[in-house]
Design an enzyme around this catalytic site. Structure first.
Site, mmCIF file in Angstrom:
data_model
loop_
_atom_site.group_PDB
_atom_site.id
_atom_site.type_symbol
_atom_site.label_atom_id
_atom_site.label_comp_id
_atom_site.label_asym_id
_atom_site.label_seq_id
_atom_site.Cartn_x
_atom_site.Cartn_y
_atom_site.Cartn_z
ATOM 1 C CG ASP A 25 1.332 1.244 0.962
ATOM 2 O OD1 ASP A 25 0.951 0.363 0.164
ATOM 3 O OD2 ASP A 25 1.685 0.980 2.140
ATOM 4 C CB ILE A 26 -0.570 2.627 5.893
ATOM 5 C CG1 ILE A 26 -0.670 3.242 7.263
ATOM 6 C CG2 ILE A 26 -0.272 1.136 5.967
ATOM 7 C CD1 ILE A 26 -1.894 2.777 8.041
ATOM 8 C CG ASN A 60 1.997 -7.423 -5.446
ATOM 9 O OD1 ASN A 60 2.882 -7.582 -6.277
ATOM 10 N ND2 ASN A 60 2.139 -6.637 -4.387
ATOM 11 C CG HIS A 94 -4.003 -2.938 -4.078
ATOM 12 N ND1 HIS A 94 -4.611 -4.079 -3.582
ATOM 13 C CD2 HIS A 94 -2.703 -3.052 -3.765
ATOM 14 C CE1 HIS A 94 -3.702 -4.832 -2.985
ATOM 15 N NE2 HIS A 94 -2.533 -4.238 -3.088
ATOM 16 C CG MET A 95 -1.249 -0.095 -10.536
ATOM 17 S SD MET A 95 -1.756 0.179 -12.246
ATOM 18 C CE MET A 95 -2.597 1.745 -12.093
ATOM 19 C CG HIS A 96 1.632 -1.456 -4.908
ATOM 20 N ND1 HIS A 96 1.902 -1.299 -3.563
ATOM 21 C CD2 HIS A 96 0.948 -2.632 -5.014
ATOM 22 C CE1 HIS A 96 1.403 -2.325 -2.888
ATOM 23 N NE2 HIS A 96 0.821 -3.156 -3.743
HETATM 24 P P1 AMP Z 1 -0.380 -5.920 -1.603
HETATM 25 O O1 AMP Z 1 0.745 -6.711 -1.007
HETATM 26 O O2 AMP Z 1 -0.175 -5.648 -3.071
HETATM 27 O O3 AMP Z 1 -1.738 -6.516 -1.290
HETATM 28 O O4 AMP Z 1 -0.285 -4.487 -0.923
HETATM 29 C C1 AMP Z 1 -1.132 -4.057 0.092
HETATM 30 C C2 AMP Z 1 -0.653 -2.692 0.514
HETATM 31 O O5 AMP Z 1 -1.660 -2.066 1.273
HETATM 32 C C3 AMP Z 1 0.620 -2.709 1.361
HETATM 33 O O6 AMP Z 1 1.654 -1.974 0.703
HETATM 34 C C4 AMP Z 1 0.174 -2.034 2.668
HETATM 35 O O7 AMP Z 1 1.173 -1.230 3.241
HETATM 36 C C5 AMP Z 1 -1.043 -1.239 2.218
HETATM 37 N N1 AMP Z 1 -2.015 -0.944 3.250
HETATM 38 C C6 AMP Z 1 -2.585 -1.797 4.120
HETATM 39 N N2 AMP Z 1 -3.453 -1.159 4.919
HETATM 40 C C7 AMP Z 1 -3.450 0.145 4.523
HETATM 41 C C8 AMP Z 1 -4.138 1.311 4.957
HETATM 42 N N3 AMP Z 1 -5.019 1.287 5.964
HETATM 43 N N4 AMP Z 1 -3.878 2.482 4.326
HETATM 44 C C9 AMP Z 1 -2.992 2.535 3.321
HETATM 45 N N5 AMP Z 1 -2.317 1.464 2.853
HETATM 46 C C10 AMP Z 1 -2.534 0.284 3.460
#
Ligand code: AMP
Length: 116
Positions: free
Chosen positions: A29-30, A86, A99-101
């Site tokens: 995650d960025i 989420n 996506h899964m965190h």
């Molecule tokens: P969500 O709130 O579950 O949709 O999480 C989206 C996640 O994507 C967040 O934790 C962001 O920090 C992450 N994210 C957004 N853009 C990027 C990217 N280019 N590379 C890696 N992670 C990202």
């Protein structure tokens, strides 16, 4: 429907990818909220959990298998970790590509703050 995650999966924009196979891609995650914060993403564009169908069962299973493998690679399997998906507005989903965190590396506390 296409999000930044499709570009990451295709290698069109840079990412810290830790795993990729025919069904899923995982990258850091960025904006990490824990020492290990990795996103496990289906290669297929599926916006939310609501859009998963029976035809996607192999992919959904792969997401969990890969989560366990990455947790071992990251050295957090024994101490434990958290997996979060989420969904939609109330789930605070920001990127509409499923996506899964995978979160770990320290104690994450209770998953939901009680409102008492
Ligand atoms: P969500 O709130 O579950 O949709 O999480 C989206 C996640 O994507 C967040 O934790 C962001 O920090 C992450 N994210 C957004 N853009 C990027 C990217 N280019 N590379 C890696 N992670 C990202």
């Amino acid at each position: 429907m296409t999000t930044i995650f499709s570009k990451i999966i295709a290698g069109e924009i840079p990412s810290d990818t830790v795993y990729q196979d025919d069904l899923v891609t995982a990258f850091r995650d960025i904006n990490p909220v824990a020492p290990t914060h990795i996103l496990i993403v289906p290669n297929k564009e599926i916006p939310t959990v609501n859009d998963i169908s029976e035809a996607d069962e192999a992919m959904v299973g792969r997401m969990l298998v890969v989560a366990g493998k990455i947790a071992k690679q990251e050295g957090i399997a024994e101490d434990g970790y958290r997996l979060i998906i989420n969904c939609g507005r109330d789930g605070n989903q920001e990127v509409f590509h499923l996506h899964m965190h995978l979160l770990g590396g320290h104690n994450l506390g209770p998953i939901i703050r009680r409102r008492n």
